[in-house]
Motif scaffolding. Structure first.
Motif, PDB file in Angstrom:
ATOM      1  N   ASN A   1      18.213 -48.640 -17.978  1.00 48.28           N
ATOM      2  CA  ASN A   1      19.646 -48.617 -18.330  1.00 48.28           C
ATOM      3  C   ASN A   1      20.140 -50.020 -18.680  1.00 48.28           C
ATOM      4  OD1 ASN A   1      19.954 -45.875 -17.833  1.00 48.28           O
ATOM      5  ND2 ASN A   1      20.681 -46.160 -15.730  1.00 48.28           N
ATOM      6  N   ILE A   2      19.733 -50.998 -17.901  1.00 47.20           N
ATOM      7  CA  ILE A   2      20.243 -52.362 -18.113  1.00 47.20           C
ATOM      8  C   ILE A   2      19.642 -52.944 -19.394  1.00 47.20           C
ATOM      9  CG2 ILE A   2      20.519 -54.646 -17.073  1.00 47.20           C
ATOM     10  CD1 ILE A   2      21.768 -52.386 -15.379  1.00 47.20           C
ATOM     11  N   GLY A   3      18.348 -52.752 -19.593  1.00 45.62           N
ATOM     12  CA  GLY A   3      17.706 -53.254 -20.819  1.00 45.62           C
ATOM     13  C   GLY A   3      18.315 -52.609 -22.055  1.00 45.62           C
ATOM     14  N   THR A   4      18.577 -51.319 -21.979  1.00 45.18           N
ATOM     15  CA  THR A   4      19.168 -50.609 -23.121  1.00 45.18           C
ATOM     16  C   THR A   4      20.586 -51.118 -23.392  1.00 45.18           C
ATOM     17  OG1 THR A   4      17.872 -48.653 -22.557  1.00 45.18           O
ATOM     18  CG2 THR A   4      19.744 -48.304 -24.022  1.00 45.18           C
ATOM     19  N   ALA A   5      21.357 -51.345 -22.338  1.00 45.28           N
ATOM     20  CA  ALA A   5      22.736 -51.824 -22.519  1.00 45.28           C
ATOM     21  C   ALA A   5      22.742 -53.215 -23.162  1.00 45.28           C
ATOM     22  CB  ALA A   5      23.462 -51.852 -21.173  1.00 45.28           C
ATOM     23  N   ILE A   6      21.864 -54.093 -22.707  1.00 43.13           N
ATOM     24  CA  ILE A   6      21.811 -55.461 -23.274  1.00 43.13           C
ATOM     25  C   ILE A   6      21.357 -55.406 -24.732  1.00 43.13           C
ATOM     26  CG2 ILE A   6      20.613 -57.699 -23.141  1.00 43.13           C
ATOM     27  CD1 ILE A   6      20.478 -57.262 -20.066  1.00 43.13           C
ATOM     28  N   ASP A   7      20.366 -54.555 -24.981  1.00 42.71           N
ATOM     29  CA  ASP A   7      19.819 -54.436 -26.328  1.00 42.71           C
ATOM     30  C   ASP A   7      20.892 -53.898 -27.285  1.00 42.71           C
ATOM     31  OD1 ASP A   7      17.534 -54.465 -28.070  1.00 42.71           O
ATOM     32  OD2 ASP A   7      17.602 -52.269 -28.017  1.00 42.71           O
ATOM     33  N   ARG A   8      21.649 -52.921 -26.810  1.00 47.70           N
ATOM     34  CA  ARG A   8      22.638 -52.284 -27.690  1.00 47.70           C
ATOM     35  C   ARG A   8      23.885 -53.149 -27.874  1.00 47.70           C
ATOM     36  NH1 ARG A   8      24.368 -46.494 -25.814  1.00 47.70           N
ATOM     37  NH2 ARG A   8      22.125 -46.138 -25.956  1.00 47.70           N
ATOM     38  N   GLU A   9      24.292 -53.870 -26.818  1.00 51.71           N
ATOM     39  CA  GLU A   9      25.558 -54.620 -26.894  1.00 51.71           C
ATOM     40  C   GLU A   9      25.429 -55.981 -26.203  1.00 51.71           C
ATOM     41  OE1 GLU A   9      27.956 -56.045 -28.136  1.00 51.71           O
ATOM     42  OE2 GLU A   9      28.902 -54.104 -28.628  1.00 51.71           O
ATOM     43  N   PRO A  10      24.808 -56.945 -26.899  1.00 50.65           N
ATOM     44  CA  PRO A  10      24.600 -58.267 -26.278  1.00 50.65           C
ATOM     45  C   PRO A  10      25.898 -58.959 -25.861  1.00 50.65           C
ATOM     46  CG  PRO A  10      23.390 -58.081 -28.358  1.00 50.65           C
ATOM     47  CD  PRO A  10      24.247 -56.860 -28.252  1.00 50.65           C
ATOM     48  N   ALA A  11      27.036 -58.483 -26.390  1.00 49.60           N
ATOM     49  CA  ALA A  11      28.322 -59.099 -26.007  1.00 49.60           C
ATOM     50  C   ALA A  11      28.651 -58.877 -24.536  1.00 49.60           C
ATOM     51  CB  ALA A  11      29.442 -58.540 -26.883  1.00 49.60           C
ATOM     52  N   ILE A  12      27.905 -58.016 -23.857  1.00 49.47           N
ATOM     53  CA  ILE A  12      28.156 -57.828 -22.419  1.00 49.47           C
ATOM     54  C   ILE A  12      27.614 -59.002 -21.597  1.00 49.47           C
ATOM     55  CG2 ILE A  12      28.132 -55.306 -22.577  1.00 49.47           C
ATOM     56  CD1 ILE A  12      25.321 -55.296 -21.316  1.00 49.47           C
ATOM     57  N   LEU A  13      26.718 -59.779 -22.187  1.00 45.75           N
ATOM     58  CA  LEU A  13      26.006 -60.786 -21.370  1.00 45.75           C
ATOM     59  C   LEU A  13      26.927 -61.785 -20.674  1.00 45.75           C
ATOM     60  CD1 LEU A  13      22.820 -61.327 -23.551  1.00 45.75           C
ATOM     61  CD2 LEU A  13      22.947 -60.361 -21.241  1.00 45.75           C
ATOM     62  N   PRO A  14      27.920 -62.368 -21.381  1.00 47.70           N
ATOM     63  CA  PRO A  14      28.763 -63.360 -20.682  1.00 47.70           C
ATOM     64  C   PRO A  14      29.550 -62.772 -19.517  1.00 47.70           C
ATOM     65  CG  PRO A  14      29.270 -63.276 -23.046  1.00 47.70           C
ATOM     66  CD  PRO A  14      28.287 -62.195 -22.778  1.00 47.70           C
ATOM     67  N   LYS A  15      29.689 -61.478 -19.480  1.00 48.56           N
ATOM     68  CA  LYS A  15      30.470 -60.828 -18.417  1.00 48.56           C
ATOM     69  C   LYS A  15      29.689 -60.744 -17.107  1.00 48.56           C
ATOM     70  CE  LYS A  15      33.252 -59.816 -21.803  1.00 48.56           C
ATOM     71  NZ  LYS A  15      34.679 -60.115 -21.849  1.00 48.56           N
ATOM     72  N   ILE A  16      28.373 -60.876 -17.221  1.00 45.10           N
ATOM     73  CA  ILE A  16      27.512 -60.717 -16.041  1.00 45.10           C
ATOM     74  C   ILE A  16      27.509 -62.013 -15.240  1.00 45.10           C
ATOM     75  CG2 ILE A  16      25.143 -60.291 -15.265  1.00 45.10           C
ATOM     76  CD1 ILE A  16      24.682 -58.746 -17.909  1.00 45.10           C
ATOM     77  N   GLU A  17      27.953 -61.912 -13.979  1.00 47.71           N
ATOM     78  CA  GLU A  17      27.894 -63.092 -13.097  1.00 47.71           C
ATOM     79  C   GLU A  17      26.437 -63.348 -12.736  1.00 47.71           C
ATOM     80  OE1 GLU A  17      30.212 -62.637  -9.464  1.00 47.71           O
ATOM     81  OE2 GLU A  17      28.823 -64.009  -8.483  1.00 47.71           O
ATOM     82  N   GLN A  18      25.760 -62.302 -12.271  1.00 47.86           N
ATOM     83  CA  GLN A  18      24.331 -62.387 -12.032  1.00 47.86           C
ATOM     84  C   GLN A  18      23.746 -60.988 -11.923  1.00 47.86           C
ATOM     85  OE1 GLN A  18      22.701 -63.740  -8.283  1.00 47.86           O
ATOM     86  NE2 GLN A  18      24.696 -63.636  -7.279  1.00 47.86           N
TER      87      GLN A  18
END
Ligand code: BDR
Ligand code: CA
Length: 314
Positions: free
Chosen positions: A131-148
């Motif tokens: 799920n996490i790999g698919t979400a990052i792959d589909r929408e890299p704009a989520i990355l800055p939102k992740i604290e860790q």
């Protein structure tokens, strides 16, 4: 301030205990949602099991989502030989009251992160990283939102538990794991090197059982079942309680010791597929992408778990 977390899981008895520990810890953890993935057992069961844990904990309001039923590029491998055919053997599986949300887990993760402030959400994956790999792959704009990302998976000194060199969660979806480990956000990793230190010995399970509330009773029953396979495999005095290391770390990081290392995922080799190559001694100049946790105060871990499970009796 409480960490805002999304637990991405494949319950699994140890994932189930992770959910209980998080639900019991509102001062430290704001559990936004639970997303589920195919892993220990197929998705139809992992989503149901997650909802059943919310029922047992009396938290019918936590939103639970079903995500990917199979890895990004491979067929699913499951682990009924460890977890039993329902994934939560040890207790009876029921049809839970906690509803399944209609949205796909990957869409929920993307929407929630896009709407959040930068560095504000902690992802807690305790299953294959699909799920996490698919979400990052589909929408890299989520990355800055992740604290860790605080995840359970991988192994170095302990070797693999599913193949000689791979741990189950990473082996099941190595391509998704590769995306996660290259994503550039801070990662804290609970591999087998640490989870094999937190054994659910008879004495510890008896302390949980003695709490006498429904969540503790379910935990003790699930751990009693979970025990049988691993104690024979490792000739240890109890099964490793892998997944709750993630949430315990967020609640009480001082229980754990780690080192910032590069961790890279083997995605090609037939022999070592899913291996986590941990550059513990800095023999490469690869980026130090991961806080590799290597030791834990096991008694402190169980004291925390038992103190938190006792709260369900209040
Ligand atoms: C991991 O695999 C599963 O069996 C457990 O739930 C844990 O997440 C340990 O290798
Ligand atoms: Ca798991």
């Amino acid at each position: 301030m409480a960490h805002k977390i999304i637990i991405d899981c494949d319950p699994g008895q140890d994932d189930a205990v992770t959910l209980f520990l998080a639900i019991a810890s509102p001062e430290e953890l704001d559990l936004l949602g639970i997303t589920t993935v195919g892993g220990n057992v197929p998705l139809e069961l992992t989503q149901r099991n997650a909802r059943q844990m919310c029922d047992i904990a009396g938290r019918f309001d936590v939103p639970v989502y079903a995500g990917c039923s199979a890895p990004m590029h491979r067929p699913l491998q499951t682990a009924e030989m460890i977890h039993g055919e329902t994934g939560i053997n040890g207790i009876d599986a029921i049809d839970p009251q906690t509803p399944l949300q209609p949205q796909h887990a990957v869409d929920y993760i993307i929407d929630t992160l896009l709407a959040a402030e930068d560095n504000s959400i902690v992802l807690v994956p305790t299953g294959p990283l699909t799920n996490i790999g698919t979400a990052i792959d589909r929408e890299p704009a989520i990355l800055p939102k992740i604290e860790q990302i605080v995840l359970m998976g991988g192994a170095m000194r302990e070797g693999g538990n599913r193949t000689p060199s791979a741990e189950f969660n990473i082996l099941v979806d190595p391509e998704a794991a590769d995306i996660v480990f290259r994503c550039g956000r801070p990662i804290t990793q609970m591999g087998l090197d640490v989870s094999h230190q937190v054994l659910s010995t008879r004495d510890r399970v008896d302390r949980i059982k003695a709490l006498g509330n429904p969540v503790a009773a379910a935990t003790a029953a699930m751990l009693s079942f979970f025990d049988r396979y691993d104690t024979e495999k490792y000739t240890s005095k109890g099964a490793p309680l892998h997944d709750p290391c993630t949430v315990a770390y967020l609640i009480k990081p001082e229980l754990f010791a780690g080192k910032l290392c590069n961790v890279s995922i083997e995605t090609q080799s037939e022999l070592t597929l899913g291996h986590t190559a941990v550059d513990f001694w800095y023999v490469t100049d690869r980026p130090r992408n991961t806080n590799w946790i290597h030791s834990v105060d096991a008694d402190g871990f169980y004291d925390l778990l038992i103190e938190r499970l006792a709260r369900f009796g209040d």
